[in-house]
Design a protein around this motif. Structure first.
Motif, PDB file in Angstrom:
ATOM      1  N   ALA A  14      -5.270   4.413  -5.016  1.00  0.00           N
ATOM      2  CA  ALA A  14      -4.490   3.247  -4.585  1.00  0.00           C
ATOM      3  C   ALA A  14      -5.403   2.217  -3.938  1.00  0.00           C
ATOM      4  CB  ALA A  14      -3.405   3.677  -3.603  1.00  0.00           C
ATOM      5  N   HIS A  15      -5.134   0.949  -4.231  1.00  0.00           N
ATOM      6  CA  HIS A  15      -5.894  -0.143  -3.649  1.00  0.00           C
ATOM      7  C   HIS A  15      -4.918  -1.226  -3.191  1.00  0.00           C
ATOM      8  CE1 HIS A  15      -9.583   1.437  -5.636  1.00  0.00           C
ATOM      9  NE2 HIS A  15      -8.723   1.769  -6.592  1.00  0.00           N
ATOM     10  N   SER A  16      -4.953  -1.563  -1.910  1.00  0.00           N
ATOM     11  CA  SER A  16      -4.126  -2.653  -1.401  1.00  0.00           C
ATOM     12  C   SER A  16      -4.753  -3.973  -1.815  1.00  0.00           C
ATOM     13  CB  SER A  16      -4.037  -2.562   0.129  1.00  0.00           C
ATOM     14  OG  SER A  16      -3.252  -3.624   0.635  1.00  0.00           O
ATOM     15  N   CYS A  17      -3.985  -4.805  -2.520  1.00  0.00           N
ATOM     16  CA  CYS A  17      -4.564  -6.030  -3.073  1.00  0.00           C
ATOM     17  C   CYS A  17      -3.510  -7.103  -3.303  1.00  0.00           C
ATOM     18  CB  CYS A  17      -5.260  -5.715  -4.403  1.00  0.00           C
ATOM     19  SG  CYS A  17      -6.022  -7.134  -5.205  1.00  0.00           S
TER      20      CYS A  17
ATOM     21  N   ALA B 202       0.832  -1.209   0.000  1.00  0.00           N
ATOM     22  CA  ALA B 202       0.000   0.000   0.000  1.00  0.00           C
ATOM     23  C   ALA B 202       0.863   1.254   0.000  1.00  0.00           C
ATOM     24  CB  ALA B 202      -0.920  -0.004   1.217  1.00  0.00           C
ATOM     25  N   GLU B 203       2.008   1.183   0.684  1.00  0.00           N
ATOM     26  CA  GLU B 203       2.910   2.337   0.754  1.00  0.00           C
ATOM     27  C   GLU B 203       3.418   2.724  -0.630  1.00  0.00           C
ATOM     28  OE1 GLU B 203       7.143   3.686   2.882  1.00  0.00           O
ATOM     29  OE2 GLU B 203       6.296   1.696   3.257  1.00  0.00           O
TER      30      GLU B 203
ATOM     31  N   GLU C 221       0.611   4.287  -2.747  1.00  0.00           N
ATOM     32  CA  GLU C 221       0.308   5.664  -2.345  1.00  0.00           C
ATOM     33  C   GLU C 221       1.360   6.630  -2.860  1.00  0.00           C
ATOM     34  OE1 GLU C 221      -2.336   6.788  -1.250  1.00  0.00           O
ATOM     35  OE2 GLU C 221      -3.390   5.177  -0.210  1.00  0.00           O
TER      36      GLU C 221
END
Length: 254
Positions: free
Chosen positions: A59-62, A40-41, A44
């Motif tokens: 942004a999408h954490s996946c 995620a960092e 972003e």
């Protein structure tokens, strides 16, 4: 030319390296960019860079290896026009030196991850009346590379998937192509050299660079420019093809 105004694009692994370069290129040309990243960092950071230039990104954490998680994010994003399957991991080893757990991990990310994203993208591309899927393959899918058994196997699968998807969705205005880069100078390369060749990084960098007949590694931006074209309306007549961008590696290394 190469306008993505009013178009929405998903780039997996867009937090660094090639994925970041593709995300920046699409955003600079008007696309609303959605970055799917395990980190995620990193996602972003890329989003912040895109927004600083006055463009739009999210942004999408996946973890693309997880089908339900991936499908939920695609559903949340909604109708799209472009999917770039860039997320992937590297691996070094021969068939008899590759542990089962390593092989499974490479397949889960580099093959199943691409399948998961394509599966989730098709309904969203249909909502837009069609679009483009671009998969990141590798010259490892085209020629034999030493100590790259699992990675080559996975990238060969990605190339085959590209042809299959192009054929299956031809009548639905969904194009599918792939890019096969040779070595690209990314943070991964720097990390690889630091980890494995700390005492002679410069020498090994030079050696890896010169393995391309053109005498250097590609820049991520150069891959980004090819991706930009293949995802654009200007490439509307192109589907079911793999593009080697390799400094002559697959044709001149003899």
């Amino acid at each position: 030319m190469f306008s993505f105004q009013d178009k929405k694009a998903i780039i997996t692994g867009g937090g660094s390296g090639i994925g970041k370069a593709i995300a920046l290129a699409l955003a600079q040309n008007g696309a609303e960019v959605h970055i799917l990243e395990l980190s995620a960092e990193n996602a972003e950071k890329t989003v912040a860079e895109i927004k600083a230039a006055g463009n739009t990104a999210f942004a999408h954490s996946c973890n693309v290896a997880m089908q339900a998680e991936t499908a939920a994010i695609f559903e949340k994003i909604g109708a799209i026009h472009v999917l770039v399957n860039n997320a992937g991991i590297a691996h070094i080893g021969k068939a008899d030196t590759t542990p089962e757990e390593d092989f499974d991990k490479v397949m889960n990310v580099n093959v199943k991850g691409v399948y998961n994203c394509i599966r989730a993208a098709i309904p969203q591309l249909r909502k837009s009346g069609g679009g483009v899927i671009l998969n990141m393959a590798s010259i490892a899918a085209l020629v034999g590379l030493a100590d790259r058994f699992a990675y080559s196997t996975a990238k060969g699968a990605v190339k085959a998937m590209t042809m299959s998807v192009a054929k299956d969705y031809l009548t639905e205005n969904i194009r599918c192509n792939s890019i096969s880069p040779a070595r690209v100078h990314t943070p991964f390369v720097d990390g690889f050299l630091e980890k494995n060749y700390a005492d002679n990084k410069e020498e090994m960098f030079e050696k890896l660079s010169k393995s391309q007949p053109i005498g250097r590694m590609a820049k991520p931006e150069e891959i980004g420019y090819l991706a930009l074209y293949l995802c654009s309306d200007e490439a509307a007549f192109i589907t079911g093809l793999d593009y080697a961008i390799d400094g002559g590696f697959t044709t001149l290394n003899n």
